[in-house]
Design an enzyme around this catalytic site. Structure first.
Site, PDB file in Angstrom:
ATOM      1  N   HIS A 132      65.495   1.171  11.870  1.00 27.63           N
ATOM      2  CA  HIS A 132      65.952  -0.026  11.395  1.00 27.63           C
ATOM      3  C   HIS A 132      66.345  -0.860  12.636  1.00 27.63           C
ATOM      4  O   HIS A 132      66.670  -0.572  13.545  1.00 27.63           O
ATOM      5  CB  HIS A 132      67.143   0.081  10.517  1.00 27.63           C
ATOM      6  CG  HIS A 132      68.394   0.624  11.181  1.00 27.63           C
ATOM      7  ND1 HIS A 132      69.186  -0.216  11.728  1.00 27.63           N
ATOM      8  CD2 HIS A 132      68.801   1.960  11.392  1.00 27.63           C
ATOM      9  CE1 HIS A 132      70.411   0.558  12.176  1.00 27.63           C
ATOM     10  NE2 HIS A 132      70.273   1.905  11.858  1.00 27.63           N
ATOM     11  N   ASP A 134      68.326  -3.931  12.096  1.00 26.98           N
ATOM     12  CA  ASP A 134      69.480  -4.660  11.821  1.00 26.98           C
ATOM     13  C   ASP A 134      70.780  -3.998  12.522  1.00 26.98           C
ATOM     14  O   ASP A 134      70.501  -2.788  12.944  1.00 26.98           O
ATOM     15  CB  ASP A 134      69.864  -4.951  10.564  1.00 26.98           C
ATOM     16  CG  ASP A 134      70.023  -3.589   9.729  1.00 26.98           C
ATOM     17  OD1 ASP A 134      69.243  -2.593   9.745  1.00 26.98           O
ATOM     18  OD2 ASP A 134      70.946  -3.368   8.918  1.00 26.98           O
ATOM     19  N   ASP A 165      71.781   1.941  18.314  1.00 26.85           N
ATOM     20  CA  ASP A 165      71.713   2.107  16.630  1.00 26.85           C
ATOM     21  C   ASP A 165      71.148   0.646  16.362  1.00 26.85           C
ATOM     22  O   ASP A 165      71.892  -0.326  16.031  1.00 26.85           O
ATOM     23  CB  ASP A 165      73.253   2.229  16.136  1.00 26.85           C
ATOM     24  CG  ASP A 165      73.161   2.350  14.711  1.00 26.85           C
ATOM     25  OD1 ASP A 165      72.213   2.478  14.183  1.00 26.85           O
ATOM     26  OD2 ASP A 165      74.277   2.183  14.223  1.00 26.85           O
ATOM     27  N   GLU A 199      69.520  -1.942   6.822  1.00 33.75           N
ATOM     28  CA  GLU A 199      70.107  -0.633   6.875  1.00 33.75           C
ATOM     29  C   GLU A 199      71.661  -0.688   6.894  1.00 33.75           C
ATOM     30  O   GLU A 199      72.697   0.197   5.971  1.00 33.75           O
ATOM     31  CB  GLU A 199      69.611   0.336   7.895  1.00 33.75           C
ATOM     32  CG  GLU A 199      70.090   1.717   7.854  1.00 33.75           C
ATOM     33  CD  GLU A 199      71.317   2.202   8.619  1.00 33.75           C
ATOM     34  OE1 GLU A 199      71.957   3.449   8.185  1.00 33.75           O
ATOM     35  OE2 GLU A 199      72.003   1.509   9.142  1.00 33.75           O
ATOM     36  N   GLU A 200      72.255  -1.412   7.950  1.00 36.15           N
ATOM     37  CA  GLU A 200      73.671  -1.661   8.090  1.00 36.15           C
ATOM     38  C   GLU A 200      74.365  -2.071   6.743  1.00 36.15           C
ATOM     39  O   GLU A 200      75.605  -2.110   6.706  1.00 36.15           O
ATOM     40  CB  GLU A 200      74.042  -2.455   9.124  1.00 36.15           C
ATOM     41  CG  GLU A 200      73.411  -1.961  10.487  1.00 36.15           C
ATOM     42  CD  GLU A 200      74.055  -0.457  11.046  1.00 36.15           C
ATOM     43  OE1 GLU A 200      74.985   0.135  10.201  1.00 36.15           O
ATOM     44  OE2 GLU A 200      73.658   0.201  12.111  1.00 36.15           O
ATOM     45  N   ASP A 228      68.210   8.348  13.980  1.00 37.02           N
ATOM     46  CA  ASP A 228      69.341   7.161  13.681  1.00 37.02           C
ATOM     47  C   ASP A 228      70.599   7.772  13.758  1.00 37.02           C
ATOM     48  O   ASP A 228      71.511   7.521  12.921  1.00 37.02           O
ATOM     49  CB  ASP A 228      69.020   6.435  12.260  1.00 37.02           C
ATOM     50  CG  ASP A 228      70.001   5.344  12.156  1.00 37.02           C
ATOM     51  OD1 ASP A 228      70.404   4.547  13.183  1.00 37.02           O
ATOM     52  OD2 ASP A 228      70.284   5.085  10.904  1.00 37.02           O
ATOM     53  N   HIS A 478      78.293   1.226  16.257  1.00 42.38           N
ATOM     54  CA  HIS A 478      79.059   0.406  15.480  1.00 42.38           C
ATOM     55  C   HIS A 478      80.438  -0.154  16.344  1.00 42.38           C
ATOM     56  O   HIS A 478      81.194  -1.055  15.913  1.00 42.38           O
ATOM     57  CB  HIS A 478      79.548   0.896  14.380  1.00 42.38           C
ATOM     58  CG  HIS A 478      78.542   1.349  13.352  1.00 42.38           C
ATOM     59  ND1 HIS A 478      78.653   1.718  11.922  1.00 42.38           N
ATOM     60  CD2 HIS A 478      77.185   1.457  13.371  1.00 42.38           C
ATOM     61  CE1 HIS A 478      77.470   2.008  11.480  1.00 42.38           C
ATOM     62  NE2 HIS A 478      76.750   1.604  12.290  1.00 42.38           N
TER      63      HIS A 478
END
Length: 507
Positions: A132, A134, A165, A199-200, A228, A478
């Site tokens: 992903h 995003d 990520d 995804e997020e 991931d 994150h």
């Protein structure tokens, strides 16, 4: 000696030593001359790979904040990725995913999902890579030491939102493909890509697409690879064979919609906040043990073999504690910590909506509050059963308070845990590739977080799924100052290249 020549020499020596050692393995070795050429190419072009990552990090592809500016950036990110794959010779389809309906009644377009294919040789296996592009929100004012959207290298660490990520790992896979292409070598396996941009935000509409494509795009897929998540150490690679699920709950306690003055009503009401605190306090004890009756019923018994798996994992507790920036964990041994991260459920309380949480003093009694908590589920736990157990427990606790308030419990998210067979041939191939590149056995780990796509692929596509992380435990996905080490990024590219060759030996 030129640093690049030094890195090439070190890579060549590692390859030669490990190829000599490989006689003990059951599968044939990849062609050593080709492997050497690919590794040399990757070393010589690593600055270009870092520059591409810098360009991708510069795109503010935040899917969490549903605003037009970020959504436009997401579309731009997906277009850049599609163009990159097309230039490698892939057949690329950017699938329109329609609109996302927002809680306020408005809608935003969902960025397209990329479905790409490289090679269709029926004599070769087909490996599908999921990633992903995003990212989570990031702002310099939140505590970042650098601009989160300007990839900045400090002491070999590449800082930037999405570096680990998941833009770095996605590019590592693409870089590995590009090395074979640049050397005019056939890819050892057919490769497919499924790359999303939501995804997020919960992979909006992705499951429907996978279901729709299971007999077309996924029909020839033999294996699925996801990258991931992270290693459990700073230097030792890992393979992930399981993740926890997640059930997210909200418990609302309401007297009325308006708040009360505590001087006028304090002492004569059943206060919603007092009820809620009692409810939340009934969920978990000070040792982390969940107090909901029946919650552990489906947790499988611990076996000696599983204990030995934990013992074999490299985890420096002091390093782990320091990188986590906590004074003390609930448990003192490596084995206990790993078991409570991976094979036992956990309950976390996240917040209270409707409560006063700003600086200063405000003497109100909230008329309505919502507590938020979640339970990380482990394999064999059933989401529906957990929902019933939690609801029954909270209703029982609330009834004993004899409160005149109203309580409503709702589960807003129910994601299943995932576990795979570590003796699957794909896992054995990944182990051999790690030995080739890193010269060590990987840690066989689970992940305490939730990666819904793994379970989704397992249940819909019915193919082997493996998670091959590239980032170190301290990458800070994150959080502020997210990074990926240059070493992880480049050696991870080599790992994927070696993995292609290992997977070719299975067919």
């Amino acid at each position: 000696m030129d640093p690049k020549l030094g890195r090439m020499a070190a890579s060549l020596l590692a390859v030669l030593l490990l190829l000599l050692e490989r006689g003990m393995f059951s599968s044939p070795s990849p062609p050593p001359a080709l492997l050497e050429k690919v590794f040399q190419y990757i070393d010589l072009h690593q600055d270009e790979f870092v520059q591409t990552l810098k360009e991708w990090v510069a795109i503010e592809s935040d899917s969490v904040q549903p605003v037009p500016r970020f959504r436009q950036e997401l579309f731009r990110m997906m277009a850049v990725a599609a163009d990159t794959l097309q230039r490698l010779g892939a057949r690329v389809a950017s699938v329109d995913m329609g609109p996302q309906q927002l809680p306020d009644g408005q809608s935003l377009p969902i960025p397209p999902v990329i479905l790409a294919e490289l090679g269709s040789d029926p004599t070769k296996g087909t490996v599908c890579f999921y990633g992903h592009l995003d990212v989570q929100p990031a702002d310099r004012g939140d505590g970042w030491l650098t601009d989160p959207y300007v990839l900045t290298e400090v002491d070999g660490k590449l800082y930037g939102r999405g570096a680990t990520d998941n833009k770095g790992p996605v590019l590592a896979w693409i870089n590995a493909v590009s090395a074979f292409r640049a050397l005019e070598q056939d890819l050892p396996v057919n490769i497919k890509f499924i790359i999303e941009g939501m995804e997020e935000a919960g992979s909006v509409a992705l499951e429907e697409l996978v279901e729709k494509e299971k007999d077309r795009f996924f029909s020839g897929v033999d294996y699925i690879v996801i990258s991931d998540n992270l290693w459990i150490s700073q230097r030792k690679p890992a393979i992930t064979y399981g993740t926890r699920g997640n059930s997210y709950f909200m418990v609302e306690v309401k007297c009325r919609d308006q708040d009360f003055h505590s001087g006028t009503f304090g002492g004569i009401l059943h206060e919603p906040m007092a009820d809620l605190v009692a409810l939340l306090g009934s969920l978990v004890d000070s040792s982390g043990h969940i107090l909901v009756p029946g919650i552990y019923d489906e947790v499988v018994p611990l076996t000696e073999e599983e204990i030995n798996t934990y013992k074999a994992i490299h985890l420096d507790l002091e390093e782990y504690r320091n990188s986590s920036r906590v004074e003390k964990f609930l448990f003192d041994t490596k084995e206990e910590i790993l078991m409570h991260l991976w094979r036992y459920p956990s309950l976390s309380i996240h917040g209270i909506e409707g409560a006063f949480d700003e600086p200063g003093t405000k003497t109100v009694i909230p008329g309505r509050v919502i507590g938020k908590f979640s339970i990380r589920l482990v394999p064999h736990m059933n989401v529906s059963a957990v929902e019933k157990q939690v609801t029954r427990h909270l209703e029982d606790v609330f009834s004993k308070r004899n409160s005149s308030n109203k309580m409503v419990v709702s589960m807003t998210l129910g994601l299943h845990p995932w576990i795979a067979n570590i003796d699957d041939t794909q896992y054995l191939a990944a182990k051999r590739a790690i030995r080739t590149v890193f010269g060590t056995e990987p840690d066989m780990i689970r992940d305490g977080s939730t990666i819904p796509i793994a379970k989704m692929f397992q249940e819909i596509v019915h193919k082997s799924v493996v998670l091959i992380p590239l980032g170190a435990v301290d990458d800070g996905e994150h959080s502020q100052n997210e990074k990926i080490n240059r070493w992880n990024y480049i050696e991870g590219t080599k790992l994927f290249a070696a993995f292609f060759l290992e997977m070719a030996q299975l067919h």
